[in-house]
Design a protein around this motif. Structure first.
Motif, short mmCIF file in Angstrom:
data_model
loop_
_atom_site.label_atom_id
_atom_site.label_comp_id
_atom_site.label_asym_id
_atom_site.label_seq_id
_atom_site.Cartn_x
_atom_site.Cartn_y
_atom_site.Cartn_z
N GLY A 22 0.81 -1.21 0.00
CA GLY A 22 0.00 0.00 0.00
C GLY A 22 0.84 1.25 0.00
O GLY A 22 0.55 2.22 -0.71
N LEU A 23 1.92 1.26 0.78
CA LEU A 23 2.82 2.41 0.83
C LEU A 23 3.52 2.62 -0.50
O LEU A 23 3.61 3.75 -1.01
CB LEU A 23 3.87 2.20 1.93
CG LEU A 23 3.44 2.54 3.35
CD1 LEU A 23 4.56 2.21 4.32
CD2 LEU A 23 3.07 4.02 3.46
N VAL A 66 -2.70 3.64 6.40
CA VAL A 66 -1.44 4.42 6.29
C VAL A 66 -1.56 5.74 7.07
O VAL A 66 -2.61 6.36 7.11
CB VAL A 66 -1.11 4.70 4.81
CG1 VAL A 66 0.00 5.75 4.69
CG2 VAL A 66 -0.68 3.43 4.12
N VAL A 67 -0.41 6.09 7.66
CA VAL A 67 -0.26 7.42 8.28
C VAL A 67 0.79 8.19 7.48
O VAL A 67 1.91 7.68 7.28
CB VAL A 67 0.18 7.32 9.75
CG1 VAL A 67 0.46 8.71 10.31
CG2 VAL A 67 -0.89 6.62 10.57
N LEU A 68 0.44 9.40 7.01
CA LEU A 68 1.40 10.24 6.27
C LEU A 68 1.81 11.43 7.15
O LEU A 68 0.96 12.10 7.74
CB LEU A 68 0.77 10.78 4.99
CG LEU A 68 0.63 9.86 3.79
CD1 LEU A 68 0.13 10.66 2.58
CD2 LEU A 68 1.94 9.18 3.45
N GLU A 69 3.10 11.66 7.23
CA GLU A 69 3.63 12.87 7.89
C GLU A 69 4.25 13.76 6.81
O GLU A 69 5.19 13.35 6.13
CB GLU A 69 4.68 12.49 8.93
CG GLU A 69 4.10 11.80 10.15
CD GLU A 69 5.15 11.54 11.21
OE1 GLU A 69 6.36 11.69 10.91
OE2 GLU A 69 4.76 11.21 12.35
N LYS A 85 4.85 20.35 11.10
CA LYS A 85 4.50 19.09 10.44
C LYS A 85 2.99 18.86 10.51
O LYS A 85 2.34 19.20 11.49
CB LYS A 85 5.25 17.95 11.13
CG LYS A 85 4.92 16.55 10.61
CD LYS A 85 5.78 15.51 11.31
CE LYS A 85 5.43 15.44 12.80
NZ LYS A 85 6.20 14.35 13.48
N VAL A 86 2.44 18.25 9.44
CA VAL A 86 1.04 17.88 9.44
C VAL A 86 0.95 16.36 9.28
O VAL A 86 1.67 15.76 8.49
CB VAL A 86 0.26 18.59 8.31
CG1 VAL A 86 0.82 18.25 6.93
CG2 VAL A 86 -1.22 18.22 8.37
N THR A 87 0.07 15.71 10.05
CA THR A 87 -0.08 14.25 10.01
C THR A 87 -1.50 13.91 9.55
O THR A 87 -2.49 14.42 10.09
CB THR A 87 0.17 13.65 11.39
OG1 THR A 87 1.48 14.01 11.84
CG2 THR A 87 0.07 12.13 11.33
N LEU A 88 -1.58 13.03 8.54
CA LEU A 88 -2.86 12.57 7.98
C LEU A 88 -2.93 11.06 8.13
O LEU A 88 -1.90 10.36 8.09
CB LEU A 88 -2.96 12.96 6.51
CG LEU A 88 -2.72 14.44 6.16
CD1 LEU A 88 -2.66 14.63 4.65
CD2 LEU A 88 -3.80 15.32 6.77
N GLN A 89 -4.11 10.53 8.27
CA GLN A 89 -4.23 9.07 8.48
C GLN A 89 -5.38 8.50 7.66
O GLN A 89 -6.34 9.19 7.31
CB GLN A 89 -4.46 8.76 9.95
CG GLN A 89 -5.80 9.23 10.49
CD GLN A 89 -5.97 8.97 11.98
OE1 GLN A 89 -5.05 9.26 12.75
NE2 GLN A 89 -7.13 8.45 12.38
N ARG A 127 8.27 17.36 2.19
CA ARG A 127 8.84 16.05 2.49
C ARG A 127 7.78 15.21 3.19
O ARG A 127 7.21 15.64 4.19
CB ARG A 127 10.08 16.21 3.37
CG ARG A 127 11.22 16.96 2.67
CD ARG A 127 12.35 17.25 3.61
NE ARG A 127 13.40 18.04 2.95
CZ ARG A 127 14.39 18.64 3.57
NH1 ARG A 127 14.48 18.54 4.91
NH2 ARG A 127 15.30 19.32 2.91
N VAL A 128 7.56 14.02 2.63
CA VAL A 128 6.49 13.15 3.11
C VAL A 128 7.05 11.80 3.50
O VAL A 128 7.85 11.19 2.76
CB VAL A 128 5.40 13.00 2.04
CG1 VAL A 128 4.32 12.01 2.51
CG2 VAL A 128 4.78 14.35 1.71
N THR A 129 6.62 11.30 4.64
CA THR A 129 6.96 9.94 5.09
C THR A 129 5.66 9.20 5.38
O THR A 129 4.79 9.71 6.09
CB THR A 129 7.82 9.97 6.36
OG1 THR A 129 9.03 10.69 6.08
CG2 THR A 129 8.16 8.55 6.81
N GLY A 130 5.53 7.97 4.75
CA GLY A 130 4.37 7.15 5.00
C GLY A 130 4.70 5.98 5.90
O GLY A 130 5.78 5.38 5.79
N THR A 131 3.80 5.65 6.78
CA THR A 131 4.01 4.53 7.71
C THR A 131 2.78 3.63 7.71
O THR A 131 1.64 4.11 7.79
CB THR A 131 4.27 5.04 9.13
OG1 THR A 131 5.41 5.91 9.11
CG2 THR A 131 4.54 3.88 10.08
#
Length: 575
Positions: A22-23, A66-69, A85-89, A127-131
């Protein structure tokens, strides 16, 4: 056993691949995410860079687990600064972040950072990091915008470089009129001058004064006024003749005194000015008002009620008791001739004042000392003269205030502040508050400066300029324009640019005298760039660089001119 272990490893690997799939898909399709940045080119106002990002995720893009930062970062030469930073889920994540639907969704983000001059030429990167299930993947960075338009900072950089301090004026007058007066009194209905009158102190003082003016080089005669009067009792025709005779006797007397003193001015045409007054009602009124006569208010009322001299006289005589007092105390004072000699006292010339202040300033008066500073354009010399004035007159508010004004022009804010504190101790008036306000403004203490300006008992052009400059620094451009009103200045034109009134700013600058730092000319170039008027932009930039070559380097970083960075004529000016 080995077979069981192999199956376990494969199971773990499959699970990890499922978690990453998914990521990886989101990373692979990241270009489908659309971002809108407001403003499109970042700007700084009131010392901050504000940012709004609106994002749109397409249908079936955002994995439910997924959580995106996402972190907006302003990158520039020598460093970078991160926004919040903004966090979306995704929909299935159990956390307290903004949820993005898998069926397609939007989000909006607002943040700000303090502006730094290094940010002038910069890029906004996201800059985006997915978890997902403990596995993190970094997405490729995305450039969102360029930055930073810093036109508002020109107010702080150049708008305070020439503060509107107030220099208190001197009261020096090279030619000072002065004079001496004496009265000759007559008996009733008489015009001859009695010897006893010529022995009075005022006559003796007048004769001494004539000798003084004759001998002193810094005194010169202007004219001699001889005025003769009759008291308002008696027939008008008789009084008219009597006043003329008194004028004749007084004129002959003063002419003899001038001739005895060998003063030739008496023979100049128009030197002696004669005037006779048949009935001195004005003198009568003045003497009654000064007296303690019981019926004086009634007498004065009669004067105002009747304009005919004969009626006036009769009405006053009808007040028999009052008239007896008038006859004894008031009327004798009006039977007179008045002798006034007018003289000019000539002060030192400019050259003499400068020579004296540099040799022995102790002989100069305060006004001469203060005036001396106006005789030179050399700021160091002006400061020296004001310091001499303060030393010889330690209670002089103007001397300390003006020391501060010149010190500010020399860039010595510490000396300016120290002098203003001394001035404030003498009298904390509006001029001192104004100048303290500009010291604080030049030091960057805008709140302190605003307090000084607003504490003044009445606003001035200078204090309004200070408050308008502060309003620009606070990003309050409409308020700034109101403070500046229609007074043309670089800061006023800048405020109009920042509020979007380019035509008003252009018209103001076109009718202003440009200055050596080149800032007004550079603002012309900015207006040309914003109006897409290439020729006006180039002419303004050319003029700015001719004043100050540092603009050639600054403009290469200024994204106001981004559309011209490849323009050959633009490049020929700056390279």
């Amino acid at each position: 056993m080995k077979k069981i272990r192999s199956y376990f490893i494969l199971f773990i690997a499959a699970a990890l691949m499922t978690g990453c799939s998914g990521l990886n898909k989101m990373k692979q399709n990241y270009d489908q995410v659309k971002y809108e940045v407001v403003p499109q080119v970042l700007e700084t106002h009131a010392g901050t860079v504000d940012l709004t990002i609106k994002g749109t995720f397409p249908e079936k893009y955002f994995d439910k687990n997924v959580v995106l930062e996402a972190t907006p970062v302003l990158v520039y030469s020598g460093g970078e600064t991160q926004f919040e930073k903004v966090t979306l889920q995704g929909e299935n994540v159990q956390a307290n972040n903004e949820v993005i639907s898998n069926s397609g969704d939007n989000f909006s983000y607002t943040s700000s950072i303090p502006y730094d001059a290094a940010m002038l030429k910069s890029e906004l990167m996201l800059r985006v990091t997915g978890t997902k299930k403990g596995t993190s993947v970094e997405f490729d960075p995305v450039k969102l915008a360029d930055g930073v338009i810093a036109t508002s900072t020109l107010a702080e950089a150049y708008g305070t470089s020439d503060p509107m301090t107030i220099i208190m004026p001197d009261n020096f007058k090279r030619i000072i009129p002065e004079g001496k007066m004496a009265d000759i009194h007559y008996l009733i209905n008489m015009a001859n001058i009695r010897n006893t009158e010529l022995k009075d102190e005022d006559i003796a003082a007048l004769k001494e004064y004539l000798e003084l003016v004759k001998t002193e080089e810094d005194l010169e005669f202007i004219d001699m006024l001889v005025s003769a009067y009759a008291s308002p009792d008696g027939p008008l025709d008789f009084n008219d003749q009597l006043a003329s005779k008194r004028l004749e006797s007084a004129s002959k007397y003063i002419k003899r005194e001038f001739e005895k003193a060998e003063i030739e001015d008496i023979d100049k045409e128009g030197f002696v000015k004669n005037k006779s007054t048949a009935e001195d009602w004005e003198g009568f009124k003045a003497e009654v008002e000064k007296s303690d006569i019981e019926d004086k208010d009634l007498i004065i009322r009669v004067l105002s009620m009747y304009s005919d001299p004969a009626v006036r006289e009769q009405e006053i005589k009808n007040m028999s008791s009052a008239f007896e007092v008038l006859k004894d105390q008031i009327l004798p004072k009006l039977r007179r001739s008045k002798l006034i000699v007018n003289v000019n006292k000539i002060g030192r010339s400019d050259e003499e004042i400068l020579e004296q202040i540099n040799s022995d300033p102790t002989v100069l008066g305060l006004e001469e000392l203060l005036y001396a500073a106006s005789l030179t354009d050399d700021l160091e010399e002006q400061l020296k003269y004001y310091e001499i004035a303060a030393k010889q007159n330690p209670k002089c508010l103007r001397a300390y205030n003006n020391i501060a004004g010149v010190s500010m022009e020399l860039g010595d804010l510490d000396a300016a502040k120290a002098a203003l504190e001394k001035a404030k101790a003498i009298k904390n008036d509006d001029v001192v508050k104004n100048n303290l306000g500009f010291v604080a403004l030049m030091e960057g203490n805008i709140n302190e400066a605003e307090e000084y300006f607003t504490s003044m008992t009445s606003s001035t052009v200078e204090s309004k300029f200070g408050l308008g400059t502060i309003a620009i620094m606070k990003g309050e451009y409409d308020r700034a324009v109101n403070y500046f009103d229609n007074e043309p200045s670089f800061n006023n034109a800048l405020a109009h640019v920042l509020k979007g009134d380019l035509s008003k700013a252009k018209n103001m600058l076109d009718n202003m005298e440009m200055c050596e730092n080149g800032a007004p000319s550079y603002l012309k170039a900015i207006i040309g760039a914003r109006m897409d008027n290439r020729d006006y932009m180039l002419n303004g930039l050319r003029e700015a660089i001719s004043y100050n070559n540092e603009w050639a380097q600054y403009v290469l970083k200024d994204v106001e001119f981004a559309k011209f960075f490849n323009d050959t004529d633009f490049l020929s000016l700056v390279q």
